[in-house]
Motif scaffolding. Sequence first.
Motif, PDB file in Angstrom:
ATOM      1  N   ASP A 184       0.812  -1.222   0.000  1.00  0.00           N
ATOM      2  CA  ASP A 184       0.000   0.000   0.000  1.00  0.00           C
ATOM      3  C   ASP A 184       0.842   1.267   0.000  1.00  0.00           C
ATOM      4  O   ASP A 184       0.321   2.372   0.185  1.00  0.00           O
ATOM      5  CB  ASP A 184      -0.924   0.007   1.228  1.00  0.00           C
ATOM      6  CG  ASP A 184      -2.004  -1.066   1.124  1.00  0.00           C
ATOM      7  OD1 ASP A 184      -2.494  -1.282   0.004  1.00  0.00           O
ATOM      8  OD2 ASP A 184      -2.334  -1.682   2.157  1.00  0.00           O
ATOM      9  N   ASP A 185       2.134   1.125  -0.190  1.00  0.00           N
ATOM     10  CA  ASP A 185       2.988   2.311  -0.207  1.00  0.00           C
ATOM     11  C   ASP A 185       2.640   3.190  -1.399  1.00  0.00           C
ATOM     12  O   ASP A 185       2.280   2.691  -2.479  1.00  0.00           O
ATOM     13  CB  ASP A 185       4.459   1.914  -0.295  1.00  0.00           C
ATOM     14  CG  ASP A 185       4.940   1.207   0.952  1.00  0.00           C
ATOM     15  OD1 ASP A 185       4.293   1.400   2.008  1.00  0.00           O
ATOM     16  OD2 ASP A 185       5.936   0.468   0.879  1.00  0.00           O
ATOM     17  N   PRO A 186       2.739   4.516  -1.251  1.00  0.00           N
ATOM     18  CA  PRO A 186       2.439   5.399  -2.382  1.00  0.00           C
ATOM     19  C   PRO A 186       3.430   5.207  -3.520  1.00  0.00           C
ATOM     20  O   PRO A 186       4.605   4.892  -3.294  1.00  0.00           O
ATOM     21  CB  PRO A 186       2.552   6.802  -1.774  1.00  0.00           C
ATOM     22  CG  PRO A 186       3.414   6.626  -0.564  1.00  0.00           C
ATOM     23  CD  PRO A 186       3.118   5.255  -0.039  1.00  0.00           C
ATOM     24  N   VAL A 187       2.950   5.365  -4.736  1.00  0.00           N
ATOM     25  CA  VAL A 187       3.796   5.232  -5.916  1.00  0.00           C
ATOM     26  C   VAL A 187       4.540   6.537  -6.141  1.00  0.00           C
ATOM     27  O   VAL A 187       3.934   7.622  -6.086  1.00  0.00           O
ATOM     28  CB  VAL A 187       2.930   4.894  -7.146  1.00  0.00           C
ATOM     29  CG1 VAL A 187       3.743   4.990  -8.426  1.00  0.00           C
ATOM     30  CG2 VAL A 187       2.335   3.502  -7.000  1.00  0.00           C
ATOM     31  N   PRO A 188       5.857   6.486  -6.376  1.00  0.00           N
ATOM     32  CA  PRO A 188       6.603   7.725  -6.637  1.00  0.00           C
ATOM     33  C   PRO A 188       6.037   8.463  -7.846  1.00  0.00           C
ATOM     34  O   PRO A 188       5.820   7.861  -8.897  1.00  0.00           O
ATOM     35  CB  PRO A 188       8.025   7.229  -6.909  1.00  0.00           C
ATOM     36  CG  PRO A 188       8.088   5.865  -6.317  1.00  0.00           C
ATOM     37  CD  PRO A 188       6.714   5.293  -6.417  1.00  0.00           C
ATOM     38  N   GLN A 189       5.793   9.730  -7.668  1.00  0.00           N
ATOM     39  CA  GLN A 189       5.260  10.542  -8.758  1.00  0.00           C
ATOM     40  C   GLN A 189       6.396  11.313  -9.420  1.00  0.00           C
ATOM     41  O   GLN A 189       7.520  11.361  -8.922  1.00  0.00           O
ATOM     42  CB  GLN A 189       4.191  11.500  -8.237  1.00  0.00           C
ATOM     43  CG  GLN A 189       2.974  10.801  -7.664  1.00  0.00           C
ATOM     44  CD  GLN A 189       2.195  10.017  -8.700  1.00  0.00           C
ATOM     45  OE1 GLN A 189       2.020  10.450  -9.838  1.00  0.00           O
ATOM     46  NE2 GLN A 189       1.729   8.831  -8.313  1.00  0.00           N
TER      47      GLN A 189
END
Length: 465
Positions: free
Chosen positions: A107-112
């Motif tokens: 569930d870690d955020p995806v690098p933008q």
Amino acid sequence: MKFARYVLLNLLVLALAGGAVLWFKREALHIAAASVSQSLCAATFVSRIDPDRVYAEEQQPLMDSISWAVRYVVDRPHREVRSTVMGLFHARSEYRDGLGCMLAYGDDPVPQTTTFNEQVIPDAFGSQVVTPTDPALQAALDQAFAEPDPTHPRLTKAVVVLHDGQLIAERYAHGYGPETPIWAHSITKSVTQALIGILVRQGPLRLNQAAPIADWASPVDPHHAITIDQLLRMDSGLPFDETNGPVSPSTHMWFRETDTAVYAARMPLAHAPGSAWGYSNLSYALLSKLVGDASGGTASGAEAFVRRELFAPLGMNHSVIETDASGTLLGSGFMYGSARDFARFGQLYLDDGVVAGRRILPEGWAAYAHSQTLDTGYGAGFWTNLVNKGSVPVWDAPWGMPQLPKDMFYARGAFGQYIIIVPSEHLVVVRMGLSVQGGGTGIGNATAAIIAALHHTSPATLAVR
């Protein structure tokens, strides 16, 4: 009491059997969830077409006996798609500006990344669909979109025809158009071949050098001497990695690994380098790594390089190559582009790597692309029409298209993606679709009909030219 014990014992046996099946099938089920998430994320946020339709036409037939257990949620506010199989196997793919969709792990955020703000070049072909007036050309397009076998639908989505560099005919399925990016699958390999060509022209790479892969640096490593040419030609000795089943080295690499190039580099050799041909997504994962290394080692750097050096000069305004979680381009099979974009790319090879007077690829690179590898119908990043007997190993598919001129060469991707280039006819034909359920696409015969229309003759005469 004995009956109750009997029932409980049988339930326990069934539960254990079911658990064993899940254990042995867990890789396939993980891949299934990831495939659904990745495909539908791109359909929604890259192609901007109905994800439910794409699931029904593309993913559901691939799921076969487990489609009843597949669930997905398209979350437009968060620009992601989540999928589950049996409620136990989960996957999430998230859209990123300028980079397409990327599988997320946990569930870690995806690098933008920052939005790409490059200048969009007006489409030189105009904004209107070019419908041919020649009845023979119209009939050839009819043939390309025909559905002769309802049990094996072709689901052609786009056909674009260039002759002498001019757009002379195109047609699109409902919901698709000149600006719709479509999943190109292994056509992406041919685009990666062009990116390597650009680096060869610019100087950082040479065809016959040992591929500068960190994991192969030791002179005693059996991979050490593999050249860039052998990676392009798929005779590096890496195994034939894409089978007809759901689990293979390629599907594991795409849907289970965060760093595709590291996985590919550590794959044991099946043959001595240069001695045997085997279809190799692994090779193109490594070539993609080389492109990334030469452009800064980040996803945004690699994408900026692709756009600056290839897409922008050609006017490929609707194209993107997705990346893995490490930032490496998925140059073996995850490019999206419009059919017109791919026609422009084919024209670049028809014109020996030059567009509008500017050399993009090294002189002779197009000829190199379709020069024969060993005794196969494969070149270096493109398929050829040099072998019309026998079949591709493992797949049992024909090498070429005997109804077309021998100098024809082509890029090909799963489910019926084609860029067909015929130098002797100054012709490029692009076909995109979702021919998932077998039965072929008919694009070889349709291309023969297009050539016959240009000559006002019968397609039957073309094979002997």
